[in-house]
Design a protein around this motif. Structure first.
Motif, mmCIF file in Angstrom:
data_model
loop_
_atom_site.group_PDB
_atom_site.id
_atom_site.type_symbol
_atom_site.label_atom_id
_atom_site.label_comp_id
_atom_site.label_asym_id
_atom_site.label_seq_id
_atom_site.Cartn_x
_atom_site.Cartn_y
_atom_site.Cartn_z
ATOM 1 N N GLY A 38 69.439 32.362 62.620
ATOM 2 C CA GLY A 38 68.538 32.759 63.463
ATOM 3 C C GLY A 38 67.941 33.758 64.324
ATOM 4 O O GLY A 38 66.892 34.122 64.757
ATOM 5 N N GLY A 77 69.034 28.098 57.219
ATOM 6 C CA GLY A 77 69.649 27.626 58.658
ATOM 7 C C GLY A 77 70.970 26.108 57.587
ATOM 8 O O GLY A 77 72.049 25.687 58.762
ATOM 9 N N THR A 92 73.513 29.463 66.701
ATOM 10 C CA THR A 92 71.373 29.968 66.093
ATOM 11 C C THR A 92 71.365 29.687 66.811
ATOM 12 O O THR A 92 69.834 31.021 66.871
ATOM 13 N N VAL A 93 70.659 29.343 68.150
ATOM 14 C CA VAL A 93 69.426 29.520 69.202
ATOM 15 C C VAL A 93 69.967 30.947 69.684
ATOM 16 O O VAL A 93 69.263 31.730 70.067
ATOM 17 N N ALA A 116 62.675 30.373 64.447
ATOM 18 C CA ALA A 116 63.946 30.466 64.692
ATOM 19 C C ALA A 116 64.794 29.248 65.476
ATOM 20 O O ALA A 116 66.187 28.375 65.442
ATOM 21 N N THR A 125 67.721 26.624 63.364
ATOM 22 C CA THR A 125 69.068 25.171 63.844
ATOM 23 C C THR A 125 68.901 23.551 64.159
ATOM 24 O O THR A 125 70.085 23.749 64.046
ATOM 25 N N GLY A 144 68.721 34.323 67.506
ATOM 26 C CA GLY A 144 67.553 34.015 67.326
ATOM 27 C C GLY A 144 67.148 34.457 69.318
ATOM 28 O O GLY A 144 65.490 35.239 68.840
#
Length: 205
Positions: free
Chosen positions: A63, A13, A107-108, A84, A88, A111
Motif C-alpha cells: 500500500g 498487490g 495494505t490499507v 493504494a 489492496t 497507504g
C-alpha cells in the motif's frame, strides 16, 4: 499515468507474500489451513511469529509504495489514493494466487501511513490497544477501521484532514468489513479464535 500506476499497483498487490513465505519455509499451501487467507494473521497461526512479521512488512509496503511513487515522483495525491486502493484489491484478489489472498488491512494501513502518517499511527495505535485487550485480530482490524472512520470524518469536518483522505479511510474500512464477513459471523457466535490459535483447523468460512 493513472492507468499505468493503478495497473502496476494491482499487480504489485497481487504478489502473495504469505503464500510465498509459507512455501519457502516448507509449510505448503497456506490457503488449506486456518482461515484460508494469505495474510499475516493466518501466517502467524500456521507458520510462525517471525514469518508473520515479514509478511506484515511486505503487505504494508504494497500500500505504501504506490503512494510514495504518486506523491513524490508524480506529485499527485489522488493518484496515490487510487494506487493504494488498487494494491489492496490486488492483495485481496491476487491474480497470481487464484484470486484468493488476504483481507487487505495491512495494505490499507500502509497507504494511509504514507498519505497522512499521524492519522495512520493513531488508527494503528487504536488497533494495537484493541488487540492487547481482546486478543482477537479481527476485532483489532474492524475496531480500528470503525473508530478510524469516525475520527477521520470528525477531523475532516473540522478542517484537519483532507476530504480525499477521509474518503480513502471510509472506503478502506468498508472494504475491510466486507472481507471480514465470515469473522463477523464467528464473533457473533463466539467462535472467533484468539491470536495464535486456530491455524491447524481446516479452512473455514
Amino acid at each position: 499515468e493513472y492507468i499505468i500506476l493503478i495497473l502496476a499497483a494491482y499487480l504489485f498487490g497481487s504478489l502473495p507474500t504469505g503464500l510465498i513465505v509459507s512455501r519457502i519455509l516448507g509449510k505448503g499451501d497456506l490457503r488449506k489451513f486456518g482461515s484460508g487467507k494469505t495474510g499475516a494473521t493466518n501466517v502467524l497461526r500456521t507458520v510462525g511469529r517471525w514469518a508473520a512479521v515479514v509478511v506484515v512488512i511486505f503487505d504494508f509496503g504494497k500500500g505504501a509504495i504506490p503512494v510514495i511513487i504518486a506523491l513524490y515522483f508524480l506529485n499527485d495525491d489522488i493518484l496515490g489514493l487510487a494506487g493504494a486502493m488498487s494494491a489492496t484489491i490486488g492483495h485481496v484478489f491476487p491474480i497470481f494466487a487464484g484470486f484468493r489472498g488476504g483481507r487487505g488491512v495491512s495494505t490499507v494501513m500502509g497507504g494511509l501511513l504514507v498519505l497522512l502518517p499521524w492519522l495512520g499511527v493513531l488508527i494503528l495505535a487504536i488497533g494495537v490497544l484493541l488487540l492487547v485487550v481482546v486478543k482477537i485480530v479481527s476485532v483489532m482490524s474492524l475496531g480500528a477501521g470503525f473508530f478510524g472512520t469516525i475520527i477521520s470524518i470528525i477531523l475532516s469536518i473540522l478542517g484537519h484532514v483532507e476530504f480525499a483522505i477521509t474518503i480513502y479511510v471510509v472506503l478502506g474500512t468498508v472494504f475491510i468489513f466486507l472481507t471480514h464477513i465470515a469473522n463477523l459471523k464467528r464473533l457473533y457466535r463466539g467462535e472467533e479464535p484468539r491470536i495464535g490459535f486456530g491455524g491447524d483447523r481446516k479452512v473455514s468460512n
